[in-house]
Scaffold this active site. Sequence first.
Site, PDB file in Angstrom:
ATOM      1  N   GLU A  68      47.017  50.658  49.630  1.00 18.18           N
ATOM      2  CA  GLU A  68      46.939  52.093  49.372  1.00 18.18           C
ATOM      3  C   GLU A  68      45.699  52.715  49.993  1.00 18.18           C
ATOM      4  O   GLU A  68      45.750  53.803  50.572  1.00 18.18           O
ATOM      5  CB  GLU A  68      46.961  52.343  47.863  1.00 18.18           C
ATOM      6  CG  GLU A  68      47.224  53.801  47.469  1.00 18.18           C
ATOM      7  CD  GLU A  68      45.969  54.662  47.416  1.00 18.18           C
ATOM      8  OE1 GLU A  68      46.095  55.899  47.383  1.00 18.18           O
ATOM      9  OE2 GLU A  68      44.848  54.100  47.413  1.00 18.18           O
ATOM     10  N   ASP A 125      44.194  46.868  46.072  1.00 19.49           N
ATOM     11  CA  ASP A 125      43.212  46.942  47.149  1.00 19.49           C
ATOM     12  C   ASP A 125      42.199  48.040  46.846  1.00 19.49           C
ATOM     13  O   ASP A 125      42.466  48.958  46.064  1.00 19.49           O
ATOM     14  CB  ASP A 125      43.902  47.191  48.492  1.00 19.49           C
ATOM     15  CG  ASP A 125      44.546  48.575  48.573  1.00 19.49           C
ATOM     16  OD1 ASP A 125      45.385  48.870  47.693  1.00 19.49           O
ATOM     17  OD2 ASP A 125      44.224  49.351  49.490  1.00 19.49           O
TER      18      ASP A 125
END
Length: 470
Positions: A172, A106
Amino acid sequence: MNKLSTDALPDTIVAALRSCVDSEFPRTVDELKSLVAIPGIAWDAFDPAELDRSAEAVADLVRSTGIEDVRILRVENGGVQGGPAVVARRPAAAGKPTVLLYAHHDVQPPGAAELWETEPFAAQERNGRLYGRGAADDKAGVLAHVAAIRAITEVLGEDFGVGITLFIEGEEEAGSPTFRRFLEEHRELLRSDVIVVADSSNWKVGVPALTTSLRGLVDGTIEVRVLEHAVHSGMFGGPVLDAPTLLARLIATLHDDDGSVAIEGLVASDSAGVEYPEADYRADASVLDGVRLAGTGSLASRLWTKPALSIIGIDAPGVAVSSNTLLPSARAKFSLRLAPGQDPEEAMAAVERHVIKHAPFGATVNFTPGESGNPFATDTDRPAAQIALWALGAAWGTDAVETGIGGSIPFIADLTEIYPEAQILVTGVEDPDSRAHSANESLHLGEFRRAVLAEALMLARLNVGAPRNV
């Protein structure tokens, strides 16, 4: 624990890995470009389908290494649905260690489009760098793992017995809200002897680094109250000071005259072993001419082994909507970075004691604790760290630097707690000009190639007579 010698890898293997990484590098870069094109952002305001698409693309990349056990997993924590994580496993041969390779797929939102010189989700090469959101943070980490596994498999074939577990997180940049729960649910699936977190930076272009310490973090809010309600500043101003003024006076007590954190009881040391030239720091941090730097001791220690406190938000009326009133209350949010060795609970309590003790003019001070994360330090005398330092030096052709990072990676504390016997190594593909999280994020392609080689060399060295508990 006995140190492992780092000269047991034949020169022929080193040369073969270097050749394989180089020949495959155009493919690796093309795959990174394709991954950058997927705007997988784990924030509620963005399309979750893109995050799922990113996870599927990563799973396909992992399968291309020959690993067959590849899964996309997510967990729920407190009603929060976690982002899709890619987990893959290749079991270890008898007597060989297992290495967990971590990265995240991500990315941060792109931010203001006008600040970008290229399209954020259309990776573009320019002057030896690859520009695009996530090109460095951390899709290059994903491809570094994939390319290293391909190289080691190609060169060693069936002789490669080290177990590989890939854990590519999908949330994250949103703060890893379900990370701890994920570890708890999949504790045995992820259990490893060595954990490599590819989400940090090298010292500078041409000089690799192993990140050996991270500062911890606590934050919270400080509210100052002086009146039951707002009153006319002309009718009542003078005998009583307004809340923003008193909040400013309280904030001023958090640092001493030289700019060091003035809160009693915090851990600090001047033990950083690397020189960070002031001119480099000023350039890297964009410090304006004439601004005096704060604190004492070496710049590296001020960044890595001493606390740093910032006020990151203030609640008060904006200038455009201000009125002539004495404001009854004002609130600020602080962020305190903690030196290695500092207990976050003790640090939070120290901040609370300080602000209550220094309440200005008898004002009511309300302290609300926020988030916290432990600092991290690795033992570089252990075999896995020695191997990593050797591999970095061999890949770059110059000795690796042992550095700290002023920032925090709170989930590393979770890894340390869940897997206390594992050695955690923090590596990275970034350099000081990567501008992660900012517009014009980029990856230095030469450094990227060397990072892939370093990881392949590390895995190859672990394969040569390494004890299981490294």
